[in-house]
Design a protein around this motif. Structure first.
Motif, PDB file in Angstrom:
ATOM      1  N   SER A   5       0.850  -1.191   0.000  1.00  0.00           N
ATOM      2  CA  SER A   5       0.000   0.000   0.000  1.00  0.00           C
ATOM      3  C   SER A   5       0.886   1.243   0.000  1.00  0.00           C
ATOM      4  O   SER A   5       2.086   1.161   0.245  1.00  0.00           O
ATOM      5  CB  SER A   5      -0.913   0.014   1.223  1.00  0.00           C
ATOM      6  OG  SER A   5      -0.300   0.724   2.274  1.00  0.00           O
ATOM      7  N   GLN A   6       0.273   2.385  -0.289  1.00  0.00           N
ATOM      8  CA  GLN A   6       1.044   3.622  -0.340  1.00  0.00           C
ATOM      9  C   GLN A   6       1.438   4.121   1.050  1.00  0.00           C
ATOM     10  O   GLN A   6       2.146   5.102   1.176  1.00  0.00           O
ATOM     11  CB  GLN A   6       0.304   4.690  -1.154  1.00  0.00           C
ATOM     12  CG  GLN A   6       0.309   4.313  -2.639  1.00  0.00           C
ATOM     13  CD  GLN A   6      -0.340   5.343  -3.532  1.00  0.00           C
ATOM     14  OE1 GLN A   6      -1.530   5.270  -3.799  1.00  0.00           O
ATOM     15  NE2 GLN A   6       0.440   6.311  -3.995  1.00  0.00           N
ATOM     16  N   ARG A   7       0.999   3.398   2.054  1.00  0.00           N
ATOM     17  CA  ARG A   7       1.497   3.690   3.409  1.00  0.00           C
ATOM     18  C   ARG A   7       2.888   3.090   3.597  1.00  0.00           C
ATOM     19  O   ARG A   7       3.639   3.493   4.462  1.00  0.00           O
ATOM     20  CB  ARG A   7       0.529   3.138   4.459  1.00  0.00           C
ATOM     21  CG  ARG A   7      -0.739   3.948   4.596  1.00  0.00           C
ATOM     22  CD  ARG A   7      -1.567   3.505   5.807  1.00  0.00           C
ATOM     23  NE  ARG A   7      -1.951   2.095   5.731  1.00  0.00           N
ATOM     24  CZ  ARG A   7      -3.025   1.647   5.069  1.00  0.00           C
ATOM     25  NH1 ARG A   7      -3.804   2.495   4.434  1.00  0.00           N
ATOM     26  NH2 ARG A   7      -3.307   0.363   5.053  1.00  0.00           N
TER      27      ARG A   7
ATOM     28  N   SER B 240       0.864   3.375  -6.826  1.00  0.00           N
ATOM     29  CA  SER B 240      -0.325   2.679  -6.351  1.00  0.00           C
ATOM     30  C   SER B 240      -0.455   1.301  -6.993  1.00  0.00           C
ATOM     31  O   SER B 240      -0.244   1.138  -8.186  1.00  0.00           O
ATOM     32  CB  SER B 240      -1.566   3.509  -6.687  1.00  0.00           C
ATOM     33  OG  SER B 240      -2.719   2.729  -6.464  1.00  0.00           O
ATOM     34  N   THR B 241      -0.824   0.329  -6.184  1.00  0.00           N
ATOM     35  CA  THR B 241      -1.089  -1.010  -6.711  1.00  0.00           C
ATOM     36  C   THR B 241      -2.594  -1.263  -6.769  1.00  0.00           C
ATOM     37  O   THR B 241      -3.025  -2.393  -6.984  1.00  0.00           O
ATOM     38  CB  THR B 241      -0.432  -2.095  -5.822  1.00  0.00           C
ATOM     39  OG1 THR B 241      -0.931  -1.945  -4.490  1.00  0.00           O
ATOM     40  CG2 THR B 241       1.078  -1.977  -5.820  1.00  0.00           C
TER      41      THR B 241
END
Lengths: 251, 441
Positions: B44-46, B54-55
């Motif tokens: 995740s983008q975290r 982004s996935t």
């Protein structure tokens, strides 16, 4: 025949008026010199003629061979036969001098309805032209102006002029930054390019260039207008008396 | 059951597991890798390493894992032609599966090349080197590859064997199935004092919207010399995730070129471990993104030993709404005195909507090291543009010429002439107006 006709030209940079009613007529075969003190508008004139977009024409007209020059893009002007030798030629890393020249020449030739030159003919042409300005062949395959000395850059400008064969050549402070030997080479190159169907307009601060490229007409630009025109004697007078005595006439 | 985003990969595994190469023990390893992926899901983008990429597009879609490659020879040949001519040895993969009929024989002294599936069958169990990745604390993308790798290639070069004829691995993605997912694995072991030049090329049919998740491991033995080219030019609808993992022994020299032009989303991770003293690595890269393309390079170089050298030279060209990411991490471990690490990332933005996020990350735990990095972001030089136009060049041609020139020195670093020419044409093909000057070149 009139090649270039500038009528009542007013131009501004960032809203500040620089040219204020300039008139100039140039016929084929003539060599004109435009002289003037710093800030008189010489470079602005060169930039307006070449189509630099930071310069806004607020009034007046420029006709080149009867066509509206101001309506043309910079590349259209070049293809129509207007050439500006830059005061400060730009360095372009990664772009080979020969490739640029070939792309430029073929763009001009296509415009004239001529077939593009192939690699062999082009190389032959460019080697021949390089001799005109005594330019070493190894400069041809280097990136455009990259790492060139001031003199080499100016020679490169004249080489481009020789290859593109313009009808009207504008030489913007071509003598600046040149020592006397380099000046002779550059001037000699220009003199060989003088022709009855080609006009040359030199923009210069100093008279010394005019000793090497002798003009038919000399104009003094001051305060954004041409305040005095004459023959080559006028340049000599300017050399002796400076520009101050003309400032009153400009006002 | 975890709520981590895994798309439909857990049920997909049950569907295809029986068709994947390897015995029961291999299948267990695959399950372990899948479990590893299931725990974290797509990054995740975290996650700092995926902050700019982004996935979500991958997590949202229905994937269809490829276990065979049933396209006609005719179509495969068309795809090959689009990939550029190749006269040397090559292995061709269609939807990740090796196609012997398209590959031609590769034979040279001291060189052993086996399709992964064949290598597994031959050994009765999967190669230990393969099995070693995907377990433990590796990235979820690598774990996913380990779970699903259906094919690939195992290259072994004996000590002292110099293989100078470049070997190409060509991966073709077809448009047969929506959401095609392929997981090639390339395992390369170059012996002591040996040499290898290899090209990994990824292409796709124009409508192919598949997901390629590929892992390449290279082990360079003592004094080995390896040059690895990676050309990613998949269809603009594709998703591409690649991992290159390099481990180097004493005095070895590795050069990597990563050239990324295609895919909607492309992410390339390169991890180099300089495990032997005096080993050196050069990472060159060129990436282009236009339209809505997203291209991300994450590199990491670990200097473990004294006298190790790394040089990184990446350039990016971003137009339209294209977005680029470059993250260059260099870790100099306490033992690695006299390390020399240089990094450069230069970017050219061709439009106001293009974007680049570039970040050097240097962690230095040793004294007496030389480390430098530089990143630039710029636009085309307006003065140069005007200069070219004033010589008669069309504005689009002038822009193309300057953009091409920006990429020029990266192309100059490519040691295979036919590849350099092919890339020059690929770059020019993406620049409107390039035809006018290319005829001059």
């Amino acid at each position: 025949m009139t090649m270039l006709s500038i009528r009542n030209l007013h131009a501004a940079v960032e809203g500040k008026p620089i040219l204020k009613g300039l008139n100039l007529e140039v016929r084929a075969g003539e060599v004109h010199a435009i002289m003037g003190p710093n800030g008189s508008g010489k470079s602005t004139l060169a930039h307006v003629l070449s189509g630099r977009d930071a310069y806004e024409v607020t009034e007046g007209s420029i006709l080149f061979e009867g066509k509206d020059l101001l309506a043309m893009s910079p590349e259209e002007r070049a293809r129509e036969g207007v050439f500006l030798a830059f005061q400060y030629p730009v360095e372009i890393p990664g772009v080979n001098n020969v490739y640029m020249l070939k792309a430029a020449l073929n763009a001009v030739r296509r415009h004239r309805g001529e077939a593009p030159l192939d690699a062999v003919d082009f190389l032959k042409l460019i080697k021949e032209k390089a001799m005109l300005v005594q330019m070493d062949e190894r400069f041809l395959s280097r990136a455009v102006n990259e790492g060139f000395s001031g003199g080499e850059k100016k020679r490169n400008e004249i080489l481009q002029m020789a290859v593109l064969e313009p009808k009207l050549a504008l030489l913007d402070e071509t003598d600046s930054g040149l020592d006397i030997d380099a000046l002779r080479v550059v001037a000699n190159g220009v003199n060989q390019l003088r022709r009855s169907d080609r006009a040359i307009v030199m923009i210069t601060h100093y008279q010394r260039l005019l000793e090497h490229i002798v003009p038919d007409f000399v104009h003094v630009l001051a305060g954004g207008r041409i305040v005095k025109s004459g023959g080559r004697d006028l340049a000599v007078t300017l050399e002796e008396r400076g520009y101050d005595w003309l400032k009153d006439e400009a006002a | 059951m975890s709520t981590a985003p895994t798309a439909n990969f857990l049920p997909e595994f049950e569907r295809v597991a029986a068709h994947l190469p390897g015995d029961a023990r291999v299948t267990e390893r695959r399950r372990a890798a899948l479990a590893r992926f299931a725990t974290s899901g797509f990054p995740s983008q975290r996650d700092e390493a995926w902050r700019y990429t982004s996935t979500a597009g991958l997590a949202r879609r229905q994937h269809s894992v490829a276990i065979d490659a049933q396209i006609s020879l005719e179509r495969a040949r068309a795809a090959l032609a689009a990939a550029g001519a190749w006269n040397g040895p090559q292995c061709v993969f269609v939807d990740g599966i090796h196609r012997a009929d398209l590959s031609g024989a590769v034979a040279a002294a001291g060189l052993r090349i086996r399709p992964l599936a064949a290598a597994v069958a031959e050994d009765g169990r999967i190669d230990e080197r393969f099995a070693g990745w995907g377990a433990g604390e590796c990235s979820p993308m690598i774990a996913l590859n380990a779970a699903f790798a259906a094919d690939g290639v195992v290259i072994d070069i004996a000590d002292g064997a110099k293989h100078t004829d470049p070997l190409r691995l060509l991966f073709v993605m077809t448009a047969d199935v929506r959401g095609r997912a392929v997981f090639p694995r390339v395992i390369v072991s170059v012996g002591q004092g040996s040499g290898l030049i290899m090209v990994e090329q990824y292409v796709g049919e124009s409508a192919a919207d598949g997901f390629t998740n590929t892992v390449t491991q290279i082990h360079a033995g003592e004094g080995a010399q390896v040059t690895h080219y990676r050309l990613q030019d998949e269809s603009p609808k594709a998703y591409h995730v690649g991992n290159l993992i390099v481990s180097q022994e004493r005095g070895s020299e590795v050069v990597s070129h990563s050239l990324s032009f295609g895919a909607l989303m492309a992410r390339q991770d390169i991890h180099v471990m300089l495990r032997g003293p005096e080993s050196s690595v050069t990472l060159n890269g060129l990436y282009m993104a236009e339209g809505r393309q997203h291209v991300d390079h994450h590199t990491r170089i670990d200097h473990f030993e004294p006298g190790t050298r790394s040089e990184e030279y990446y350039k990016g060209i971003l137009g339209g709404h294209g977005r680029g990411v470059f993250n260059g991490k260099v870790v100099v471990h306490p033992h690695a005195i006299k390390t020399d690490a240089q990094q450069s990332n230069r970017n050219l933005l061709l439009s106001k909507d293009a974007e680049i996020d570039t970040k050097p990350e240097l962690e230095i735990y040793a004294d007496d090291v030389k480390c430098a990095h530089g990143a630039t972001v710029g636009q085309l030089d307006e003065d140069a543009l005007f200069y070219l136009r004033s010589r008669g060049l069309e504005e689009s041609a002038a822009r193309a010429l300057l953009t091409y020139a920006f990429a020029g020195d990266v192309l100059g670093r490519l040691g295979i002439p036919r590849l350099r020419e092919d890339l020059a044409a690929r770059i020019a093909g993406r620049l409107p107006g390039a035809a006018e000057f290319l005829e001059a070149v």
